[in-house]
Each structure stands twice: as structure tokens, then as C-alpha cells.
Design an enzyme around this catalytic site. Structure first.
Site, mmCIF file in Angstrom:
data_model
loop_
_atom_site.group_PDB
_atom_site.id
_atom_site.type_symbol
_atom_site.label_atom_id
_atom_site.label_comp_id
_atom_site.label_asym_id
_atom_site.label_seq_id
_atom_site.Cartn_x
_atom_site.Cartn_y
_atom_site.Cartn_z
ATOM 1 N N LYS A 164 4.158 0.829 9.700
ATOM 2 C CA LYS A 164 4.320 2.059 8.920
ATOM 3 C C LYS A 164 3.729 3.254 9.656
ATOM 4 C CE LYS A 164 2.934 0.195 4.976
ATOM 5 N NZ LYS A 164 2.495 0.070 3.580
ATOM 6 N N ARG B 229 4.918 -12.447 9.913
ATOM 7 C CA ARG B 229 5.636 -11.246 9.509
ATOM 8 C C ARG B 229 6.947 -11.159 10.277
ATOM 9 N NH1 ARG B 229 1.914 -7.313 9.084
ATOM 10 N NH2 ARG B 229 3.300 -5.552 9.315
ATOM 11 N N GLU C 26 0.868 -1.167 0.000
ATOM 12 C CA GLU C 26 0.000 0.000 0.000
ATOM 13 C C GLU C 26 0.913 1.227 0.000
ATOM 14 O OE1 GLU C 26 -2.736 0.289 3.288
ATOM 15 O OE2 GLU C 26 -3.387 2.270 2.630
HETATM 16 P P1 ATP Z 1 2.090 -2.025 8.204
HETATM 17 O O1 ATP Z 1 1.248 -2.907 9.058
HETATM 18 O O2 ATP Z 1 3.473 -1.780 8.695
HETATM 19 O O3 ATP Z 1 1.419 -0.773 7.761
HETATM 20 P P2 ATP Z 1 1.278 -3.409 5.891
HETATM 21 O O4 ATP Z 1 1.194 -4.869 5.997
HETATM 22 O O5 ATP Z 1 0.007 -2.651 5.938
HETATM 23 O O6 ATP Z 1 2.349 -2.887 6.903
HETATM 24 P P3 ATP Z 1 1.624 -3.248 3.094
HETATM 25 O O7 ATP Z 1 2.152 -2.139 2.287
HETATM 26 O O8 ATP Z 1 0.190 -3.571 3.003
HETATM 27 O O9 ATP Z 1 2.031 -2.964 4.596
HETATM 28 O O10 ATP Z 1 2.488 -4.552 2.858
HETATM 29 C C1 ATP Z 1 2.766 -5.086 1.585
HETATM 30 C C2 ATP Z 1 3.100 -6.525 1.740
HETATM 31 O O11 ATP Z 1 4.218 -6.676 2.604
HETATM 32 C C3 ATP Z 1 1.955 -7.279 2.359
HETATM 33 O O12 ATP Z 1 1.780 -8.482 1.645
HETATM 34 C C4 ATP Z 1 2.396 -7.522 3.759
HETATM 35 O O13 ATP Z 1 1.846 -8.709 4.249
HETATM 36 C C5 ATP Z 1 3.907 -7.579 3.635
HETATM 37 N N1 ATP Z 1 4.531 -7.155 4.885
HETATM 38 C C6 ATP Z 1 4.349 -5.995 5.543
HETATM 39 N N2 ATP Z 1 5.044 -5.977 6.692
HETATM 40 C C7 ATP Z 1 5.706 -7.153 6.759
HETATM 41 C C8 ATP Z 1 6.583 -7.754 7.718
HETATM 42 N N3 ATP Z 1 6.944 -7.125 8.828
HETATM 43 N N4 ATP Z 1 7.065 -8.988 7.442
HETATM 44 C C9 ATP Z 1 6.723 -9.621 6.316
HETATM 45 N N5 ATP Z 1 5.904 -9.123 5.390
HETATM 46 C C10 ATP Z 1 5.380 -7.912 5.601
HETATM 47 MG MG MG Z 2 -1.481 -3.611 4.457
#
Ligand code: ATP
Ligand code: MG
Length: 557
Positions: free
Chosen positions: A268, A258, A33
């Protein structure tokens, strides 16, 4: 390049291939995102998704999950593309945006309504909360749940046309208000929101919710294996429900744990807060766990990929020690980083028996691990700098470096002996008067005598001034995400996470370096030339020390 080791995901994929579930194809995607910069957790997901595609001769798409216009920006899109490329992955022509599917998603929503599987609901957000029920109590059905297909179609089309104010109505999936899984209690599919989208501008005033948009985007792109993090496990039934009810291509969602890393945060939202409140210098601050921060710090894509391969993927959440990441960098840089000499806290040394007008160039090895990197010439002269720490006027036990009357080796140069210590009015040592043994040129004595220490040094006249920034953990607590009631995670920031050493001296061969060049400063660690560096003042970031000093501290505790 590294491939994902065998794990539960490769097992599932191989079974699917055997049973020809997806016509023997593997097609994954990385779906960020664009509401922040990528961090090391995303790297785990990138390596996994692109790695699986490579292992099984498939494809991996880059898809921006841009369904939330209020938080998303073009700046983030650009940085994400740069970071994925930098990590070494290529999405070729498959750069997609969920927002490109808005029209199609809208058509899917109409179809759900026609099939009697979605309805327009007039409950306010507050009422919806009240109707949702609790863990122990089922929810209550909305009074608008039984609207006719015609009425729902009419209202939804008018929602899109902008006839209703923000938040006044939603489109909801008609599933089961008594489900044990909250996600299945008639979740919202579309909301009314007048916000300018970074790609579609003001074309839309309704936006699809993540769960609806994500699975259908996967389906539209022909994704076979939709790999996501564990928090979506509870959303899988909803993911499957939309695809089943619409009878469209049905990818398989697979969840993995994760990455959590000690002494840092990965959300984020929290990283954005650090940036907005100026608690760090920006997303690219070398202390940040963002890929751009790590890159500026001196991390290499190779080190990050090796780290991701090392930690593997699993089905349970854990906290990986940050030293595992640091060790991956040490291992990579040890093989590749050219060696240089730099004095962080200079102490002047005058070689009394070396003529004032003389200078000579000595051969120095660029990397003992890699003979192909050859040698360079370092200038030597009468006045030198050594490290303040490498001298003790009254040496304690086990201190074998320079002291009055003692002989040590200057790396690649000569043995020197300290004859006299000069102090300022405050009693601080400001200069050492030494003599060198000309018979030890290159660093070895012809008579075979040994010294117990080898020091790095620079020639005072030739050395370049530099600023060196030393970083430590960003947070003082091992898991700063686990805060107590009423505790703000920013109060756990490490006040000593950045130390700036102003008056360093580095060997002159570093003058032609470019931002991003990485060196091992002998005995000090690995350092990366910072983008703020200018020709009359080089600025280096310490990427990582030579050894894990925290391991020692932990052991001694
Ligand atoms: P946050 O919770 O930090 O905002 P998010 O999961 O919303 O992170 P996205 O931009 O949606 O962030 O993530 C893109 C991809 O990266 C998704 O498939 C997510 O599952 C993966 N991802 C995000 N954070 C991690 C992590 N700490 N470890 C592994 N994969 C991750
Ligand atoms: Mg997300």
C-alpha cells in the site's frame, strides 16, 4: 459461490472442530488497516476469511484495524466497505473498529501493569534502538524495567491524561530482552501521540501498538481462527503472550503466504506513492492492482473469486503470473459478455454495388456461448469501416484478410471483394472500393464457396465515435518489488502501460450502455465502458485481450 479448497488451514480448523477446541465454532475476520484502497492481495484474504466462515457455517467480521491515526482516513473506510461488498461478501451487522476497543485495551494495559508484565519506559526511540541488541547479541534491559507496579500505574495513567510530550515515554511489555525473537524483546505496547483519529477525534493521546491491539481485538470479538500473512509468523509468540498473560479468550493465529503478482506492486505504501506522485490517475486507475482499479478496468467479482480459488493458499511465498488473473477474467467474460463490433483504427470501405440510399439490418448473435442472450440487429449500408490491419495492399504470406482482388466475409453480412485502393497524397491507403455479393447475405455463399477470413466492421453512417484505452502491464520488470540498491521502483514503470486510441467507431447498439457494462468486441478483446464516457463520445477500457499475447512473446524468446 467458491469455497476454499482443502488446504493446511482447513486441516487445522477441522482438527479444532473434532477436538471441540472452540466449542465447534468457526469465527474469522478480515482486518484491513484503513490507510489505502484494497488490492488483489486483500481479495485473497477476503475470499479466504469469508470463505472459511461459509464453509464451516461460521461468521466473518469486518474489522478496521485503525490504531494508527496519522495514516488513516474515512475515504479508505468507505472504499474498503464498497470493495468487500462488491466482491460478494457480507459482514452483516459485524462492522467493527479496533478504535471502538480503545477503552477496553487501555484497561487490559492497566491489568498487564498490575500483573507486573508491563512497565513505563523513558528511553528515547534512539536509546531504545541501542538497547535492542542485534541478531547475534541479546538486548540490554531498560533502566526503567524494575519500576514498581504503583509507579507504572501512576505514570501510565498520566500518559493517558496528556501530562507528557509525544514520544517521551512508552509502555512496554516485560518479556525477555535476550529472546532470539526481536518481537519479544520488551516490545512497545503504547506510545504517546497527539494525532486526531478519524473516529475517536482527540479523545486519546496514547495509542496501542498493532501487536497488542490486534490479538486482543480478536479475543474481544471471539475470533476462533485469526488468519494472517506470513510476515506475522514471528509475531505469533507475542500474540499468544498477551492473551496468555491476561488470561482471556485465546484465538489461534494461522499464517499463510501473501499474494504477489508479476508486473505489479502490492504494498500500500508503494501504491500510495504512485497515487500521490500522480504516476497513475488515482487509486481507481485501471492499471492499478486495486479492486477499484480492476473493477473500472472491467474485472468482475466472479473472475477475482475464481482467481483466488485457483491460486489456493500455501505456507511459502511465491510470485503468481499476472496471466493467471487475466485468464480468470477471460473465462468468466467469455461466458457472459455480449459480443459487439468495434473498429479501433477505421479504414473506409465503399461498396460500389450497394445503393447509396439503402440500409438494412442484419442479425448478429449476442453470444455464441449463451443462446439465451439472443440476437441483435446491426445496420449495414454502402459505406463501412473495417480495421486498417485487416487490409494489406501487398499481402505477405499467411495474410488471408482483405487485399486487392481478394474476397472476404464481413461478419453477419456479405462477402466483399476489393476492387480498388485509394490513397492520399502521402501514399497512405484511405479508402477501399469494393463490391458485395448479394447472394451471400448473412455471411454464407449459396454456392458453397469459401473465404479465408471474416472481418468485423461497422456502418459508417450509423457507427458511434469512441475512445478506446488499451492497457498493458504497469511495470516492465516481472518483480518490480525486487529493486537493486539505489534503484527506485517508479523507474520500472512501463511507459506504454496506457495507449489511447481516439477515433474508433463502434456499432450503434452500444449507445444505451452504462458505465461498467462489459462487452466482447469481436476479435479485439473485452471492453468496459468507462465512467468518463459521455453520450457523444463513448470511452471504453480494454479489460483484457482475447488471447494472452505475452505468452506468445515469452514462448518465442
Ligand atoms: P501492505 O503491506 O500492502 O500495507 P497490509 O498487510 O498492511 O498491506 P492490511 O490492511 O493490514 O494491509 O491487510 C488486511 C489483511 O489483508 C491482513 O490480514 C493482511 O494479512 C491481508 N493482506 C494484505 N496484503 C495481502 C496479500 N498481498 N496477500 C494476501 N493477503 C494480504
Ligand atoms: Mg497491516
Amino acid at each position: 459461490m467458491e469455497r476454499p479448497k482443502e488446504n493446511f488451514i482447513t486441516e487445522i480448523i477441522e482438527k479444532d472442530l473434532e477436538q471441540n477446541i472452540f466449542s465447534c465454532k468457526v469465527h474469522t475476520r478480515f482486518p484491513p488497516e484503513p490507510n489505502g484502497y484494497l488490492h488483489i492481495g486483500h481479495a485473497k484474504s477476503i475470499c479466504l476469511n469469508f470463505g472459511l466462515a461459509r464453509t464451516y457455517d461460521g461468521l466473518c467480521n469486518l474489522r478496521f484495524d485503525d490504531t494508527n491515526p496519522s495514516k488513516e482516513e474515512v475515504e479508505y473506510v468507505d472504499s474498503i466497505k464498497q470493495d468487500v461488498r462488491w466482491l460478494g461478501f457480507d459482514w452483516e451487522d459485524r462492522e467493527f473498529y479496533a478504535s471502538d476497543y480503545f477503552e477496553q485495551l487501555y484497561q487490559y494495559a492497566l491489568e498487564l501493569i498490575r500483573r507486573g508484565k508491563a512497565y513505563v519506559c523513558d528511553l528515547s526511540p534512539e536509546e531504545m534502538r541501542q538497547f535492542r541488541g542485534t541478531l547475534t547479541e541479546p538486548g540490554r534491559e531498560s533502566p526503567f524495567r524494575e519500576r514498581s507496579v504503583e509507579e507504572n500505574l501512576d505514570l501510565f495513567i498520566r500518559m493517558r491524561a496528556g501530562e507528557f510530550p509525544d514520544g517521551s515515554r512508552t509502555l512496554r511489555a516485560k518479556i525477555d530482552m535476550a529472546s532470539a525473537n526481536f518481537n519479544m524483546r520488551d516490545p512497545v505496547v503504547y506510545r504517546i501521540l497527539r494525532a486526531t483519529h478519524h473516529r475517536t477525534g482527540d479523545t486519546w493521546c496514547i495509542y496501542p501498538m498493532y501487536d497488542f491491539a490486534h490479538g486482543l481485538s480478536d479475543s474481544i470479538e471471539g475470533i476462533t481462527h485469526s488468519v494472517c500473512t506470513l510476515e506475522f509468523e514471528n509475531h505469533r509468540s507475542l500474540y499468544d503472550w498477551f492473551l496468555k498473560e491476561l488470561e482471556v479468550f485465546h484465538p489461534r493465529q494461522i499464517e499463510f503466504a501473501r499474494l504477489n503478482l508479476s508486473y505489479t506492486v502490492m504494498s500500500k505504501r508503494k501504491l500510495l506513492q504512485l497515487v500521490q506522485e500522480k504516476l497513475v490517475s488515482g487509486w481507481e486507475d485501471p492499471r492499478m492492482p486495486t479492486l477499484s482499479g480492476l473493477r473500472r478496468r472491467g474485472y468482475t467479482p466472479e473472475a477475482i473469486r475464481a482467481f483466488c480459488a485457483r491460486i489456493g493458499v500455501a505456507k511459502f511465498n511465491s510470485l503468481i503470473d499476472i496471466s493467471v488473473l487475466e485468464n480468470s477474467l477471460r473465462e468468466d467474460l467469455n461466458k457472459r459478455a455480449p459480443r459487439r463490433m468495434a473498429v479501433l483504427r477505421p479504414l473506409k470501405v465503399v461498396i460500389e454495388n450497394y445503393p447509396e440510399d439503402r440500409e438494412e439490418y442484419l442479425n448478429a448473435v449476442n453470444n455464441p456461448e449463451d443462446p439465451d442472450l439472443g440476437t441483435r440487429q446491426v445496420p449495414f449500408s454502402r459505406e463501412l469501416y473495417i480495421e486498417q490491419d485487416d487490409f494489406m495492399e501487398e499481402p505477405v504470406k499467411k495474410f488471408f484478410r482483405l487485399a486487392p482482388g481478394r474476397e472476404v466475409r464481413l461478419r453477419y453480412a456479405y462477402f466483399i471483394t476489393c476492387r480498388e485502393v485509394i490513397k492520399n497524397a502521402a501514399g497512405e491507403v484511405v479508402e477501399l472500393r469494393c463490391v458485395h455479393d448479394p447472394e451471400t447475405r448473412g455471411g454464407d455463399a449459396l454456392d458453397g464457396r469459401k473465404v479465408k477470413a471474416t472481418l468485423h466492421w461497422v456502418s459508417a453512417r450509423h457507427a458511434l465515435p469512441a475512445e478506446i484505452r488499451i492497457y498493458d502491464h504497469l511495470f516492465t520488470r516481472e518483480n518490480p518489488s525486487e529493486t537493486e540498491e539505489g534503484e527506485d521502483f517508479t523507474s520500472l514503470l512501463n511507459p506504454d502501460s496506457l495507449k489511447v486510441i481516439e477515433d474508433c467507431r463502434v456499432e450503434p447498439s452500444l449507445s444505451g450502455s452504462k458505465a461498467g457494462d462489459i462487452f466482447q468486441f469481436e476479435r479485439q478483446g473485452y471492453f468496459c465502458l468507462d465512467l468518463e464516457s459521455v453520450s457523444d463520445k463513448l470511452v471504453f477500457n480494454r479489460a483484457v485481450s482475447l488471447k494472452d499475447s505475452w505468452a506468445k512473446i515469452k514462448k518465442n524468446q
